[in-house]
Write a protein that holds these residues in place. Sequence first.
Motif, PDB file in Angstrom:
ATOM      1  N   GLU A   1      -2.340  -1.167   3.472  1.00 23.18           N
ATOM      2  CA  GLU A   1      -2.650  -1.435   4.882  1.00 23.18           C
ATOM      3  C   GLU A   1      -1.995  -2.720   5.376  1.00 23.18           C
ATOM      4  O   GLU A   1      -1.762  -2.890   6.565  1.00 23.18           O
ATOM      5  CB  GLU A   1      -4.173  -1.539   5.061  1.00 23.18           C
ATOM      6  CG  GLU A   1      -4.944  -0.281   4.673  1.00 23.18           C
ATOM      7  CD  GLU A   1      -4.616   0.891   5.579  1.00 23.18           C
ATOM      8  OE1 GLU A   1      -4.471   0.663   6.787  1.00 23.18           O
ATOM      9  OE2 GLU A   1      -4.491   2.019   5.062  1.00 23.18           O
TER      10      GLU A   1
ATOM     11  N   GLN B   1       2.432   1.617   4.149  1.00 22.06           N
ATOM     12  CA  GLN B   1       1.335   2.390   4.739  1.00 22.06           C
ATOM     13  C   GLN B   1       1.810   3.797   5.129  1.00 22.06           C
ATOM     14  O   GLN B   1       1.112   4.787   4.908  1.00 22.06           O
ATOM     15  CB  GLN B   1       0.783   1.660   5.956  1.00 22.06           C
ATOM     16  CG  GLN B   1      -0.459   2.307   6.553  1.00 22.06           C
ATOM     17  CD  GLN B   1      -0.988   1.510   7.742  1.00 22.06           C
ATOM     18  OE1 GLN B   1      -0.306   0.636   8.263  1.00 22.06           O
ATOM     19  NE2 GLN B   1      -2.195   1.809   8.156  1.00 22.06           N
TER      20      GLN B   1
ATOM     21  N   ASN C   1       2.094   5.893   2.117  1.00 25.68           N
ATOM     22  CA  ASN C   1       0.764   6.224   1.623  1.00 25.68           C
ATOM     23  C   ASN C   1       0.105   7.347   2.425  1.00 25.68           C
ATOM     24  O   ASN C   1      -0.760   8.060   1.920  1.00 25.68           O
ATOM     25  CB  ASN C   1      -0.131   4.977   1.656  1.00 25.68           C
ATOM     26  CG  ASN C   1      -0.713   4.667   0.296  1.00 25.68           C
ATOM     27  OD1 ASN C   1      -0.072   4.920  -0.721  1.00 25.68           O
ATOM     28  ND2 ASN C   1      -1.923   4.137   0.255  1.00 25.68           N
TER      29      ASN C   1
END
Length: 291
Positions: free
Chosen positions: A91, A97, A100
């Motif tokens: 994050e 991010q 992910n």
Amino acid sequence: MEIKIFDVDRGFCAVVITDDHRTILLDSGYSHTGFRPSQYIVQKHCNSLECLIVPAYTEEHLSGFADLLNQSLEHCLPIHFYLANPSVDAEKFPGLQRLNQRFKNALAFMSDTPPGVGSTQVMKIDDVAVSFFWNNYSEFQNADNLSLVTFLSYRDINIIFPSNLKTAGWLSLLKSPHFCDRLRQVNIFVAANHGKEDGYCPSVFDYCKPEVIIVSNELEQPISPRMMQRYQSHAHGSPLGVSHKKLLTTYDEGTITITKYLDRLRQVQTQLQDRKNTAAQFLEFEYINLN
């Protein structure tokens, strides 16, 4: 097997193609002159990307992954899994991010090592053994020292990719006996952080005695004379026919290729060598025709 360390001016990029034609991509650096790893993989007619290693978490390294993801969708190129430092909070890094959101970090599931000094994980892809070491986010907030250090071994090739690791990160990992053992096996050493002084740790070479040291330069900047001298003093040279130099830089040599075919001795070739060989063959051909 073939390893290519590309001459890029932003980030870092290497690709590994195994004997069974599986493809491993290490980082996603690119050049403003046009080179993109996604284009290279598509041009090589790869059916999939077996493994995507995301070793560094600064903007210059993460920025290339957006194009890779877009190209993988456009060309229906599946990415089987990706690997990054599992202690890093995705994050906090926008580029990570996005990865992910599409994939799961395999190291987060594979690692049974408790957080501590020199956390590690080993995996095998065909006959290629890949070992990973990392510092934990609880100990380092500096992104460079969180770099995922990758060791790759195949027959008589033992290479380390330390990514952007800096001196403090090296010193932390050197507390791990397993990390020091892996260093002792290395015969090809890729300099950390583009060969800059802040990525240099002399204590590493108490354990590591490489034949060849490779520097991936950034922004078309040569390595400093001071660091050139230091790294040359640590490179011991290779057997005849392996590499024409003991210190190679992408600034001077272009893309660097490491190959291993059957039982032949490993070989390190460069783009500059290939150009010289091609020119020599052309001149020889012209000479024969003239006579």
